[in-house]
Design a protein around this motif. Structure first.
Motif, PDB file in Angstrom:
ATOM      1  N   PHE A  89      54.484  56.884 136.813  1.00 62.07           N
ATOM      2  CA  PHE A  89      55.695  57.497 136.238  1.00 62.07           C
ATOM      3  C   PHE A  89      56.366  58.383 137.278  1.00 62.07           C
ATOM      4  O   PHE A  89      55.697  59.089 138.026  1.00 62.07           O
ATOM      5  N   ALA A  90      57.710  58.346 137.290  1.00 56.93           N
ATOM      6  CA  ALA A  90      58.462  59.114 138.285  1.00 56.93           C
ATOM      7  C   ALA A  90      58.397  60.612 137.992  1.00 56.93           C
ATOM      8  O   ALA A  90      58.405  61.436 138.897  1.00 56.93           O
ATOM      9  N   ASN A  91      58.317  60.967 136.705  1.00 61.10           N
ATOM     10  CA  ASN A  91      58.292  62.380 136.319  1.00 61.10           C
ATOM     11  C   ASN A  91      57.869  62.476 134.852  1.00 61.10           C
ATOM     12  O   ASN A  91      57.642  61.455 134.197  1.00 61.10           O
ATOM     13  N   LYS A  92      57.819  63.714 134.343  1.00 61.22           N
ATOM     14  CA  LYS A  92      57.342  63.860 132.963  1.00 61.22           C
ATOM     15  C   LYS A  92      58.326  63.269 131.958  1.00 61.22           C
ATOM     16  O   LYS A  92      57.930  62.802 130.902  1.00 61.22           O
ATOM     17  N   GLY A  93      59.603  63.261 132.328  1.00 61.74           N
ATOM     18  CA  GLY A  93      60.615  62.684 131.439  1.00 61.74           C
ATOM     19  C   GLY A  93      60.388  61.202 131.223  1.00 61.74           C
ATOM     20  O   GLY A  93      60.501  60.687 130.105  1.00 61.74           O
ATOM     21  N   GLU A  94      60.051  60.513 132.302  1.00 61.71           N
ATOM     22  CA  GLU A  94      59.800  59.080 132.192  1.00 61.71           C
ATOM     23  C   GLU A  94      58.551  58.817 131.346  1.00 61.71           C
ATOM     24  O   GLU A  94      58.527  57.875 130.539  1.00 61.71           O
ATOM     25  N   LEU A  95      57.536  59.643 131.528  1.00 59.85           N
ATOM     26  CA  LEU A  95      56.328  59.496 130.705  1.00 59.85           C
ATOM     27  C   LEU A  95      56.654  59.746 129.224  1.00 59.85           C
ATOM     28  O   LEU A  95      56.231  58.987 128.351  1.00 59.85           O
ATOM     29  N   PHE A  96      57.442  60.809 128.989  1.00 62.44           N
ATOM     30  CA  PHE A  96      57.804  61.137 127.608  1.00 62.44           C
ATOM     31  C   PHE A  96      58.511  59.958 126.950  1.00 62.44           C
ATOM     32  O   PHE A  96      58.185  59.565 125.827  1.00 62.44           O
ATOM     33  N   ALA A  97      59.471  59.375 127.692  1.00 65.87           N
ATOM     34  CA  ALA A  97      60.215  58.226 127.161  1.00 65.87           C
ATOM     35  C   ALA A  97      59.271  57.056 126.874  1.00 65.87           C
ATOM     36  O   ALA A  97      59.432  56.343 125.874  1.00 65.87           O
ATOM     37  N   ALA A  98      58.275  56.863 127.748  1.00 69.57           N
ATOM     38  CA  ALA A  98      57.323  55.761 127.542  1.00 69.57           C
ATOM     39  C   ALA A  98      56.486  55.986 126.286  1.00 69.57           C
ATOM     40  O   ALA A  98      56.164  55.041 125.555  1.00 69.57           O
ATOM     41  N   ILE A  99      56.133  57.266 126.023  1.00 69.56           N
ATOM     42  CA  ILE A  99      55.345  57.558 124.818  1.00 69.56           C
ATOM     43  C   ILE A  99      56.203  57.366 123.562  1.00 69.56           C
ATOM     44  O   ILE A  99      55.740  56.828 122.557  1.00 69.56           O
ATOM     45  N   VAL A 100      57.464  57.794 123.643  1.00 66.54           N
ATOM     46  CA  VAL A 100      58.384  57.576 122.520  1.00 66.54           C
ATOM     47  C   VAL A 100      58.454  56.077 122.200  1.00 66.54           C
ATOM     48  O   VAL A 100      58.376  55.657 121.048  1.00 66.54           O
ATOM     49  N   ASP A 101      58.578  55.266 123.251  1.00 69.29           N
ATOM     50  CA  ASP A 101      58.614  53.808 123.112  1.00 69.29           C
ATOM     51  C   ASP A 101      57.365  53.284 122.416  1.00 69.29           C
ATOM     52  O   ASP A 101      57.424  52.452 121.513  1.00 69.29           O
ATOM     53  N   GLU A 102      56.221  53.792 122.888  1.00 71.06           N
ATOM     54  CA  GLU A 102      54.935  53.328 122.375  1.00 71.06           C
ATOM     55  C   GLU A 102      54.783  53.703 120.901  1.00 71.06           C
ATOM     56  O   GLU A 102      54.402  52.867 120.066  1.00 71.06           O
ATOM     57  N   VAL A 103      55.095  54.952 120.569  1.00 72.18           N
ATOM     58  CA  VAL A 103      54.996  55.403 119.173  1.00 72.18           C
ATOM     59  C   VAL A 103      55.980  54.610 118.312  1.00 72.18           C
ATOM     60  O   VAL A 103      55.660  54.174 117.201  1.00 72.18           O
ATOM     61  N   GLY A 104      57.187  54.399 118.859  1.00 74.66           N
ATOM     62  CA  GLY A 104      58.194  53.629 118.132  1.00 74.66           C
ATOM     63  C   GLY A 104      57.728  52.211 117.845  1.00 74.66           C
ATOM     64  O   GLY A 104      57.922  51.683 116.745  1.00 74.66           O
ATOM     65  N   THR A 105      57.074  51.587 118.817  1.00 74.05           N
ATOM     66  CA  THR A 105      56.557  50.229 118.643  1.00 74.05           C
ATOM     67  C   THR A 105      55.499  50.188 117.550  1.00 74.05           C
ATOM     68  O   THR A 105      55.494  49.289 116.699  1.00 74.05           O
ATOM     69  N   ARG A 106      54.612  51.193 117.554  1.00 82.36           N
ATOM     70  CA  ARG A 106      53.553  51.228 116.534  1.00 82.36           C
ATOM     71  C   ARG A 106      54.139  51.456 115.147  1.00 82.36           C
ATOM     72  O   ARG A 106      53.695  50.869 114.164  1.00 82.36           O
ATOM     73  N   LEU A 107      55.158  52.326 115.083  1.00 81.33           N
ATOM     74  CA  LEU A 107      55.809  52.574 113.786  1.00 81.33           C
ATOM     75  C   LEU A 107      56.468  51.303 113.263  1.00 81.33           C
ATOM     76  O   LEU A 107      56.369  50.966 112.086  1.00 81.33           O
ATOM     77  N   ARG A 108      57.147  50.596 114.171  1.00 84.62           N
ATOM     78  CA  ARG A 108      57.819  49.357 113.770  1.00 84.62           C
ATOM     79  C   ARG A 108      56.818  48.349 113.247  1.00 84.62           C
ATOM     80  O   ARG A 108      57.039  47.673 112.247  1.00 84.62           O
ATOM     81  N   SER A 109      55.701  48.273 113.952  1.00 76.80           N
ATOM     82  CA  SER A 109      54.677  47.307 113.564  1.00 76.80           C
ATOM     83  C   SER A 109      54.130  47.621 112.166  1.00 76.80           C
ATOM     84  O   SER A 109      53.956  46.708 111.339  1.00 76.80           O
ATOM     85  N   VAL A 110      53.868  48.889 111.875  1.00 76.58           N
ATOM     86  CA  VAL A 110      53.401  49.259 110.533  1.00 76.58           C
ATOM     87  C   VAL A 110      54.495  48.995 109.498  1.00 76.58           C
ATOM     88  O   VAL A 110      54.219  48.498 108.394  1.00 76.58           O
ATOM     89  N   ALA A 111      55.742  49.304 109.864  1.00 72.14           N
ATOM     90  CA  ALA A 111      56.856  49.125 108.919  1.00 72.14           C
ATOM     91  C   ALA A 111      56.898  47.689 108.401  1.00 72.14           C
ATOM     92  O   ALA A 111      57.128  47.449 107.214  1.00 72.14           O
ATOM     93  N   HIS A 112      56.634  46.738 109.277  1.00 73.36           N
ATOM     94  CA  HIS A 112      56.717  45.330 108.894  1.00 73.36           C
ATOM     95  C   HIS A 112      55.546  44.883 108.023  1.00 73.36           C
ATOM     96  O   HIS A 112      55.564  43.779 107.492  1.00 73.36           O
TER      97      HIS A 112
END
Lengths: 221, 199
Positions: free
Chosen positions: B47-70
């Motif tokens: 990761f280039a910086n903490k912002g990029e890591l944060f965005a990656a975690i948001v993505d990951e959590v979002g993916t898991r939420l989407r998967s449960v939603a379905h």
């Protein structure tokens, strides 16, 4: 609903303190209590670092002043909720509109109370009165059924939805705020509607819920 | 390649923890590196910086939420809808409870700089859940908003339970949230009767 950010300052005519409180409220709402420093507040208020300490001991002191303001706006909401009995949609909508407006203004304090970020006795007492009062208010309104053995848990669940849905979405603009109020009104109204077969059996009364949070149970000291 | 993925996962896990504890602004890469037991150099390979890591975690959590939603079955105003909600809340609670502190940090960060795409994961979740809600029958509230409100309820409820505000086991919590949600979506439904009438 009237705002009260000058409460406690009336009479001393200190515009700087009012400016610092308002700046503190805005910055704290955005950044959160743990991540806000005096520097952030004075930068927003456009005053010097030293000026801050003429009016407040520290950030905690400022938070306490905001908490007193918050209490002044939330206490009437607790009273109105406690006075409801099988409220119709209009009543719920009016209450919800005022709650969401109050939350947008005082969110940082309500979240601090909920998350026990400050173990100060004043904060715990206010949390008990206001957050505890709102939860108890919802608890008393949810129809009792065998599947809901604990009114307090029901109250906490409804309050959780109302508080957190607002935190998720409502801070952006008036249109979103209106949509949030309407959705919450309908959802809460649904939860408060007695089941067709229950209406005659239960008049909607029941023992009020009780808080189990050590820190919102009673004031210390 | 496998080791690279394992390291990335470790950084994501440590980051989720630290951001959840300290919030976005107070979190330093040093603390994440310490928690993940890796070197700073290794961190910057991923990761280039903490912002990029944060965005990656948001993505990951979002993916898991989407998967449960379905995974939600149609929420019909009967025993079947009640069971669908109960089974689904169990999964949702299991997902949300441990990531709730991170979600709080994410929402807080969005109040300062709206760069992490707060809306998309929430709206995607709401849309998917809303679709399953409206498949079960008409409700008096916009289904997508009901979906987001359900997530908000579970999120805050799980945090307060974790803080000790309420002593309740997960089974009872899931039962209660499903019961209330069915009543919210289908006002006046006799939840107790639908539950009793289940196979």
């Amino acid at each position: 609903m009237t705002r009260s950010s000058t409460r406690g300052l009336r009479g001393d005519g200190d515009a700087t303190a009012v400016r610092l409180l308002e700046a503190g409220r805005i910055v704290l709402n955005r950044r959160g209590y743990g991540a806000t420093r005096v520097d952030d507040v004075v930068a927003r208020a456009g005053v010097s670092h030293g000026t801050f300490y003429l009016h407040f001991r520290d950030m905690e002191d400022l938070l306490h002043r905001l908490a007193v303001d918050c209490h002044a706006d939330v206490e009437p909401l607790v009273t109105r909720l406690a006075g409801m009995d099988a409220p119709d949609t209009t009543t719920v909508r009016a209450w919800m509109g005022d709650f969401v407006a109050a939350y947008l203004h005082h969110g940082v304090v309500l979240r601090a109370w909920l998350e026990h970020v400050d173990a100060d006795p004043l904060m715990e007492w206010l949390a008990h009165r206001d957050v505890g009062g709102l939860i108890d208010g919802f608890a008393a309104l949810v129809p009792k059924t065998a599947a809901r053995p604990d009114p307090y848990a029901c109250g906490l669940a409804l309050f959780s939805m109302v508080e957190h849905f607002t935190a998720y979405l409502a801070y952006r603009d008036d249109e979103v705020e209106r949509v949030v109020v309407e959705a919450l009104t309908r959802l809460v109204r649904g939860a408060l509607t007695p089941a067709a077969g229950e209406r005659d059996r239960d008049g909607g009364t029941g023992s009020p819920g009780r808080a189990r949070v050590p820190s919102v149970r009673s004031p210390r000291g | 390649m496998e080791r690279r993925l394992a390291t990335r996962t470790r950084i994501l896990d440590a980051g989720r923890e630290v951001f959840g504890e300290l919030g976005y602004h107070l979190t330093r890469v040093d603390e994440i590196v310490r928690r993940a037991e890796i070197s700073r150099a290794t961190f910057y390979l991923h990761f280039a910086n903490k912002g990029e890591l944060f965005a990656a975690i948001v993505d990951e959590v979002g993916t898991r939420l989407r998967s449960v939603a379905h995974q939600l079955d149609p929420v019909s105003p009967d025993g079947r809808g009640h069971r669908a909600l109960r089974e689904w809340f169990d999964r949702l609670y299991e997902l949300v409870e441990p990531v709730a502190p991170f979600i709080a940090a994410w929402m807080q960060a969005e109040r300062v700089v709206q760069t992490f795409g707060r809306d998309r994961p929430l709206l995607d979740f709401g849309t998917a859940v809303g679709h399953r809600i409206s498949t079960g029958g008409a409700v008096g509230v916009e289904p997508r908003l009901a979906g987001i409100a359900i997530l908000a309820m579970v999120d805050r409820f799980a945090v307060q339970v974790r803080l000790g505000d309420l002593v309740i086991d997960r089974g009872a919590a899931v039962e209660l949230l499903a019961d209330l949600t069915l009543a919210m979506l289908h006002p006046g439904i006799d939840v107790a009767a639908t539950a009793a009438g289940e196979p």
